[in-house]
Design a protein around this motif. Structure first.
Motif, PDB file in Angstrom:
ATOM      1  N   LYS A  11       0.838  -1.207   0.000  1.00 18.50           N
ATOM      2  CA  LYS A  11       0.000   0.000   0.000  1.00 18.50           C
ATOM      3  C   LYS A  11       0.870   1.252   0.000  1.00 18.50           C
ATOM      4  O   LYS A  11       0.657   2.169  -0.809  1.00 18.50           O
ATOM      5  CB  LYS A  11      -0.920   0.003   1.216  1.00 18.50           C
ATOM      6  N   GLU A  66       2.801   1.679  -3.340  1.00 20.75           N
ATOM      7  CA  GLU A  66       1.958   1.586  -4.540  1.00 20.75           C
ATOM      8  C   GLU A  66       2.442   0.481  -5.478  1.00 20.75           C
ATOM      9  O   GLU A  66       2.732   0.704  -6.647  1.00 20.75           O
ATOM     10  CB  GLU A  66       1.915   2.936  -5.262  1.00 20.75           C
ATOM     11  N   PRO A 100       0.648  -2.687  -6.103  1.00 18.65           N
ATOM     12  CA  PRO A 100      -0.461  -3.634  -5.958  1.00 18.65           C
ATOM     13  C   PRO A 100      -0.216  -4.914  -6.763  1.00 18.65           C
ATOM     14  O   PRO A 100       0.297  -4.876  -7.879  1.00 18.65           O
ATOM     15  CB  PRO A 100      -1.651  -2.855  -6.527  1.00 18.65           C
ATOM     16  N   GLU A 136      -5.093  -2.649   3.543  1.00 15.84           N
ATOM     17  CA  GLU A 136      -6.331  -2.338   2.823  1.00 15.84           C
ATOM     18  C   GLU A 136      -6.434  -3.087   1.492  1.00 15.84           C
ATOM     19  O   GLU A 136      -6.988  -2.576   0.517  1.00 15.84           O
ATOM     20  CB  GLU A 136      -6.474  -0.829   2.600  1.00 15.84           C
ATOM     21  N   ALA A 137      -5.875  -4.303   1.456  1.00 16.26           N
ATOM     22  CA  ALA A 137      -6.043  -5.143   0.267  1.00 16.26           C
ATOM     23  C   ALA A 137      -7.494  -5.592   0.174  1.00 16.26           C
ATOM     24  O   ALA A 137      -8.198  -5.690   1.191  1.00 16.26           O
ATOM     25  CB  ALA A 137      -5.123  -6.355   0.344  1.00 16.26           C
ATOM     26  N   HIS A 138      -7.935  -5.862  -1.040  1.00 15.57           N
ATOM     27  CA  HIS A 138      -9.307  -6.322  -1.247  1.00 15.57           C
ATOM     28  C   HIS A 138      -9.369  -7.808  -0.896  1.00 15.57           C
ATOM     29  O   HIS A 138      -8.726  -8.622  -1.552  1.00 15.57           O
ATOM     30  CB  HIS A 138      -9.717  -6.099  -2.701  1.00 15.57           C
ATOM     31  N   GLN A 162      -9.435  -5.126  -9.189  1.00 17.15           N
ATOM     32  CA  GLN A 162      -8.941  -4.305  -8.088  1.00 17.15           C
ATOM     33  C   GLN A 162      -7.462  -3.962  -8.274  1.00 17.15           C
ATOM     34  O   GLN A 162      -7.037  -2.829  -8.064  1.00 17.15           O
ATOM     35  CB  GLN A 162      -9.145  -5.046  -6.759  1.00 17.15           C
ATOM     36  N   ARG A 193      -5.131  -1.378  -6.284  1.00 22.45           N
ATOM     37  CA  ARG A 193      -5.292  -1.916  -4.936  1.00 22.45           C
ATOM     38  C   ARG A 193      -4.969  -3.405  -4.941  1.00 22.45           C
ATOM     39  O   ARG A 193      -5.457  -4.151  -5.795  1.00 22.45           O
ATOM     40  CB  ARG A 193      -6.732  -1.705  -4.460  1.00 22.45           C
TER      41      ARG A 193
END
Length: 586
Positions: free
Chosen positions: A474, A477, A479, A531-533, A553, A558
């Motif tokens: 996160k 950046e 992802p 805050e990963a999906h 995502q 993300r």
């Protein structure tokens, strides 16, 4: 003020290091101050990536180097941080990945005699007799920085050793007083410290190898990490298509040969069965492979001719290792293949024999592909590893990088992912689990435009320190998509036990002390930390939708973690799924 710490950082920049993966401590004031001054003065130094756990720091440097071939640096705190890298240094060393690790050391004065003298309780506790010894069995070179007057030379020598084949990690340490020492700025010519040139085959023996290859009726090539150089893949394709030679990948941790090429004949892992092509071969050329076969399960015939070409053919760091071979060559695979192909240019090739063999191997390749498709459709009521991998394969394009740390599902992933692009598939190349998370960050830093997908077992996921991994993903950046092959336990110890005691008491009681029941919320860990999906999939019918959502995502910036339940390590479902798959193949 210009200190040893400043010169050290400058040397890294001069050598082309882009990132420092850092876990800083009380031994690093000179590093921290030098970074702050450089920022104030707008001077460029390697970018610092804060890593809350050292294992992840080194795994990220490992992944970056695998993807690019470019060495990066790791900074850790004294002997404690050094030991916290533990399994990650094993991975870098065994998989021959270049990286420079620097650790400070407790101050060696305690009454203020020098700048940096002891002023904290921990400086006594962290003072050990042989800090470098911690790394000596897992690094190509170690040394101590004692003065700023030659620190740049030490750095460039360490990097030269790290990048020369066989590549690997190097370790420098420096006590606080030495790193705080004021010194004069010096200039080092980088071009005088380049790694040694790639080794080649002896010219006289190229001819003998080529003649033996041309006279073979059933030649075979086995490789594991030839694809570390993309150009070597092209030369291997050229050789195999010219002579119709099949290729088998043994525990591949690179994309060594495109899966859609008719000469590609699959890969094996710990398969408890004899490989047909290996058994029938009368000539095997082993290229860059530590373990081309496991003799207790799968080996060539006794009358075979073996040539062994590797950057490390003696395996001097493996106490027990031998493969009877006609010739062993310490050579760069790319260079060797170029030599072999050049030699064949001047030789007469029996095109009739080659044509017949091409038809035979192409038919074998197609049968393997058909078997894989049947395996992928087996077990309609469960999500098998083969089906899961096939679904991931549908998401891939030429800008996808796949990481494989599936362990007991390593073979299913390497066979069913069907990678075709050099640099698109990686394993750790070693044996300490948890590489997948940090490596994904390193690869995403190297190639921000690519989609990174990490395929991991639930055990490997937990070993990766996912809280640290996803906080870093996160913040910086980077992802990526994680797909967990969740069998709710460590399947490898179960398989190992059954391999030695197939009718033992552990099997009778079906208790191998490896299950993770009740299961943890693995995806939730990543969501909380970074805050990963999070997605959890327990039904096969919902898998493709979940994968599509996860990929969406990631492309939007993300990270996503998809925790996919496959047959339980203790359930009959694991056995039944395997049985159904075999029956479908038959």
């Amino acid at each position: 003020m210009y200190t040893t710490g400043t010169a050290f950082l400058e040397a890294l920049k001069e050598a082309g290091v882009s990132y420092i993966f850092a876990n800083l401590g009380s031994d690093h004031p000179s590093i921290i101050e030098s970074l702050a001054i450089a920022k104030q003065e707008n001077r460029e130094l390697p970018k610092v990536i804060i890593c809350p756990h050292e294992f992840v720091a080194l795994s990220a440097a490992h992944g970056y180097a695998q993807a690019t071939g470019e060495l990066q640096a790791v900074i850790v705190h004294v002997e404690c941080g050094t030991q916290n890298m533990g399994g990650a240094i094993h991975n870098a060393y065994k998989s021959r990945v270049p990286v420079l690790v620097f650790a400070g050391a407790s101050p060696f004065t305690q009454e203020g005699e020098l700048t940096g003298s002891r002023n904290e309780f921990i400086h006594w506790i962290q003072d050990v007799f042989d800090q470098r010894g911690i790394m000596r069995g897992y690094s190509k070179y170690d040394n101590e920085i004692r003065t700023g007057t030659n620190v740049k030379q030490l750095v460039h020598r360490a990097l030269q050793i790290a990048k020369s084949d066989p590549a690997g990690p190097v370790y420098l340490m420096g006590p606080r007083e030495a790193m705080e020492q004021e010194t004069e700025r010096i200039t080092v010519q980088k071009e005088l410290w380049e790694p040694i040139a790639p080794a080649a085959l002896p010219p006289k023996q190229i001819e003998q190898l080529a003649e033996d290859l041309l006279s073979a009726k059933k030649p075979l090539i086995v490789t594991s990490y030839l694809g570390r150089k993309k150009e070597a893949v092209e030369e291997l394709i050229r050789l195999c298509e010219r002579l119709a030679i099949p290729v088998i990948e043994s525990v591949p941790h690179q994309m060594n040969f495109p899966a859609d090429n008719p000469m590609h004949c699959g890969s094996y892992w710990n398969d408890p069965k004899q490989n047909e092509l290996l058994a029938e071969a009368d000539f095997v050329l082993v290229l860059d492979s530590d373990v081309p076969w496991i003799p207790t399960k799968n080996k060539p015939s006794e009358n075979i001719t073996v040539y062994y070409i590797d950057i490390d053919p003696l395996k001097e760091d493996m106490p027990l290792w031998y493969i009877p071979s006609k010739c062993f060559f310490k050579a760069d695979a790319l260079t060797a293949l170029q030599q072999i192909n050049a030699s064949l240019d001047a030789k007469k090739i029996d095109q009739k024999t080659v044509s017949a063999r091409r038809d035979e191997i192409t038919a074998f390749h197609e049968r393997l592909k058909e078997q894989r498709r049947k395996l992928e459709q087996a077990g309609e009521d469960v999500t098998t590893p083969e089906y899961l991998t096939a679904c991931v394969r549908e998401l891939m394009d030429e800008d996808t990088i796949i990481l494989n740390e599936g362990i007991t599902n390593y073979g299913a992933i390497s066979n069913h992912i069907e990678a075709t692009v050099p640099g698109s598939y990686f394993g750790s190349g070693a044996g300490s689990l948890g590489w997948n998370g940090g490596a994904a960050i390193g690869m995403k830093l190297a190639y921000p435009e690519k989609t990174v997908i990490s395929l991991t077992g639930d055990g490997s996921y937990l070993f990766s320190v996912p809280s640290t991994v996803h906080w870093m993903a996160k913040r910086y950046e980077t992802p990526f998509l994680t797909v967990i092959y969740n069998n709710q336990g460590w399947c490898a110890p179960k398989h190992s036990t059954l391999g030695v005691y197939p009718n033992g008491v552990a099997n009778a009681y079906q208790d191998f002390y490896v299950h993770f029941d009740p299961p943890a919320d693995l995806a939730g860990v990543a969501a909380s930390a970074g805050e990963a999906h999070p997605i959890t999939v327990k039904e096969r019918s919902k898998l493709k939708e979940a994968l599509a959502e996860g990929l969406k995502q990631v492309k939007e910036g993300r990270s996503a973690v998809i925790d996919v339940y496959i047959p339980h390590v203790y359930s009959d479902g694991e056995v039944n799924a395997e049985k159904t798959a075999k029956e479908t193949m038959q």
